[in-house]
Scaffold this motif. Structure first.
Motif, short mmCIF file in Angstrom:
data_model
loop_
_atom_site.label_atom_id
_atom_site.label_comp_id
_atom_site.label_asym_id
_atom_site.label_seq_id
_atom_site.Cartn_x
_atom_site.Cartn_y
_atom_site.Cartn_z
N PRO A 1 7.74 10.40 0.49
CA PRO A 1 6.60 9.50 0.47
C PRO A 1 5.39 10.09 1.17
CG PRO A 1 8.30 8.69 1.95
CD PRO A 1 8.90 9.83 1.19
N ALA A 2 4.22 9.75 0.65
CA ALA A 2 2.98 10.31 1.21
C ALA A 2 2.75 9.83 2.63
CB ALA A 2 1.80 9.92 0.32
N VAL A 3 3.21 8.64 2.95
CA VAL A 3 3.14 8.11 4.31
C VAL A 3 4.51 7.55 4.67
CG1 VAL A 3 0.68 7.55 4.20
CG2 VAL A 3 2.36 5.85 3.47
N PRO A 4 4.88 7.54 5.96
CA PRO A 4 6.18 6.99 6.34
C PRO A 4 6.32 5.54 5.85
CG PRO A 4 5.19 8.15 8.19
CD PRO A 4 4.14 8.07 7.12
N LEU A 5 7.47 5.25 5.24
CA LEU A 5 7.67 3.91 4.69
C LEU A 5 8.10 2.93 5.76
CD1 LEU A 5 9.45 4.63 1.28
CD2 LEU A 5 7.08 3.97 1.67
N THR A 6 7.46 1.79 5.78
CA THR A 6 7.89 0.64 6.57
C THR A 6 8.14 -0.50 5.59
OG1 THR A 6 5.62 -0.18 6.83
CG2 THR A 6 6.43 1.38 8.49
N PHE A 7 8.66 -1.60 6.09
CA PHE A 7 8.93 -2.74 5.21
C PHE A 7 7.65 -3.17 4.49
CE2 PHE A 7 9.32 -7.25 4.24
CZ PHE A 7 10.57 -7.31 3.65
N GLY B 1 -6.57 -3.90 -11.64
CA GLY B 1 -6.54 -2.55 -11.07
C GLY B 1 -5.83 -1.62 -12.03
N ASN B 2 -5.25 -0.55 -11.47
CA ASN B 2 -4.63 0.48 -12.30
C ASN B 2 -3.26 0.89 -11.74
OD1 ASN B 2 -7.80 0.99 -12.22
ND2 ASN B 2 -7.06 1.54 -14.25
N ILE B 3 -2.42 1.41 -12.61
CA ILE B 3 -1.08 1.85 -12.22
C ILE B 3 -1.17 3.13 -11.40
CG2 ILE B 3 1.09 2.81 -13.09
CD1 ILE B 3 0.97 0.86 -15.37
N GLY B 4 -0.42 3.17 -10.31
CA GLY B 4 -0.38 4.34 -9.45
C GLY B 4 1.04 4.72 -9.10
N ASN B 5 1.19 5.35 -7.92
CA ASN B 5 2.51 5.82 -7.47
C ASN B 5 2.62 5.68 -5.95
OD1 ASN B 5 5.06 6.97 -8.21
ND2 ASN B 5 4.41 8.90 -7.25
N SER B 6 2.12 4.57 -5.42
CA SER B 6 2.10 4.36 -3.98
C SER B 6 3.32 3.58 -3.50
CB SER B 6 0.82 3.61 -3.59
OG SER B 6 0.74 2.36 -4.29
N GLY B 7 3.57 3.67 -2.19
CA GLY B 7 4.70 2.94 -1.62
C GLY B 7 6.03 3.59 -1.96
N ASP B 8 7.04 2.77 -2.21
CA ASP B 8 8.39 3.26 -2.49
C ASP B 8 8.54 3.54 -3.98
OD1 ASP B 8 11.02 3.98 -2.02
OD2 ASP B 8 11.77 1.93 -2.18
N ALA B 9 7.68 4.41 -4.51
CA ALA B 9 7.68 4.74 -5.94
C ALA B 9 7.97 6.22 -6.11
CB ALA B 9 6.34 4.40 -6.57
#
Length: 382
Positions: free
Chosen positions: A266-272, A315-323
């Motif tokens: 992940p681009a950033v550390p995942l939190t809940f 908005g638009n489809i991306g790949n952020s978060g737990d993706a």
């Protein structure tokens, strides 16, 4: 002499009564003797969240979870499960599942060994991931009958119309959309197996979630798999499925570099809180909330408190978060809080199914199932 005679007569009478009682007991056939008292199987049966039947094609479907806990001292081996019409008595089962079918539906909590899935040891709990269909619909009320090796038990009565079904517009437009991990019961469907404990309760907000991806020739990208822009759905527009109020709108999280398994970083550390990435929640009314997740950073067109109209650009489809790769995770639940609500079914007003031979299978007011490939038409037709 008289007293001696009386005592002798008493002894003879006592001997005869004992002899007769013993011979009578021996003469009673074994099948007619009463069984010693025993409690019914000490198996707790419960459905934490009642289902609602929804249509797809020529069938109606129920998807829900039945939890079983063995409070007894001996194992309970499941043989069969039947669904009974709770509005009638003494009738044949509406549907039944044999041991082979149950093996694909039952999971012992804390044990992923499918070989032992039908054997609930003392103190163990299991979940039955139930999915069933019927062409004529279902009775309003259903009772479960669990048949084990030594006995059977009826319980866990449910209503088959727990929540209102809302008719929604599609969240995306165009064709070649696959309902990845959509409503279904495949063993590898991570939404279906999404039961977790939050707030001390069992919930599954993802029960009817769909990961919308675009596919061509059964693949979701062309070119460099590590580039988000190689994915056919990346940047596709996302729309409001109904009139409503924006409960929350989160932006600013970067896209991940696509990757599955050990290749996911992940681009950033995942939190809940960061699991959904850039996301929007719309209050649809009636206690229903639409969740849009993993959106493209900087693409959100709305903010908290805005009132939106169905078909409005969000908005638009991306790949952020737990993706792991670009897609739109869409679900309708009973809570505006991430993962805290239970996933509920809805229907989409119009779409077509098909693929290689064209999208000529028209559907109205139905919910797509897992792996179906859908054409929603053009945005201007909405």
């Amino acid at each position: 002499m008289k007293s001696t005679g009386l005592r002798l007569s008493y002894l003879i009478l006592l001997f005869c009564s004992v002899f007769l009682s013993r011979s009578t007991a021996q003469d009673v056939p074994a099948k007619n003797r009463s069984k010693p008292f025993s409690f019914p199987p000490q198996l707790e049966m419960r459905v934490p969240f009642g289902p609602t039947a929804f249509p797809n094609g020529s069938n109606f479907y129920l998807i829900y979870e039945l939890y079983l806990t063995n409070f007894g001292a001996s194992p309970i081996h499941l043989k069969r499960m039947e669904l009974l019409n709770g509005d009638r008595s003494g009738n044949a089962p509406v549907l039944s599942f044999d041991s082979l079918e149950l093996k694909t539906m039952v999971k012992i909590l804390g044990n992923n060994n499918l070989k032992d899935a039908l054997n609930i040891e003392a103190g163990q709990s299991a979940v039955v991931e139930a999915k069933t269909s019927n062409k004529t619909g279902f009775p309003n009320n259903i009772i479960h009958r669990v048949i084990a090796s030594a006995d059977s038990l009826d319980g866990a009565a449910i209503n088959t119309h727990t929540t209102k079904i809302q008719t929604l517009k599609p969240p995306v437009s165009g064709s070649d959309w696959i309902a990845a991990d959509g409503p279904g019961n495949s063993i590898d469907n991570h939404h279906r197996r999404g039961n977790i404990i939050l707030g001390g309760h069992t919930v599954n907000s993802r029960r009817f979630a769909i990961d919308w991806k675009k596919v061509k020739d059964s693949v979701s990208f062309s070119g460099d798999a590590a580039n988000v822009r190689s994915y056919f759905c990346y940047g596709e527009k996302i729309f409001a499925v109904a009139d409503g109020t924006i409960i929350s709108a989160t932006d600013g999280l970067p896209d991940n570099i696509p990757g599955h398994g050990k290749a996911f970083h992940p681009a950033v550390p995942l939190t809940f809180e960061k699991l959904p990435g850039n996301n929007i929640v719309i209050d649809l009314g009636d206690g229903h909330y639409a969740h849009y997740m993993h959106m493209q950073p900087g693409s959100l067109h709305v903010k908290k408190g805005d009132h939106v109209r169905k078909g409005q650009l969000l908005g638009n489809i991306g790949n952020s978060g737990d993706a792991r790769e670009p897609h739109l995770h869409f679900e309708v639940t009973t809570s505006s809080k991430l993962l805290y609500g239970d996933g509920i079914p809805y229907i989409i007003d119009h779409y077509r199914l098909g693929y290689q031979n064209g999208f000529d299978d028209v559907h109205h007011n139905e919910l797509p199932k897992e792996k179906q490939i859908v054409d929603f038409g053009n945005a201007r037709e909405r």
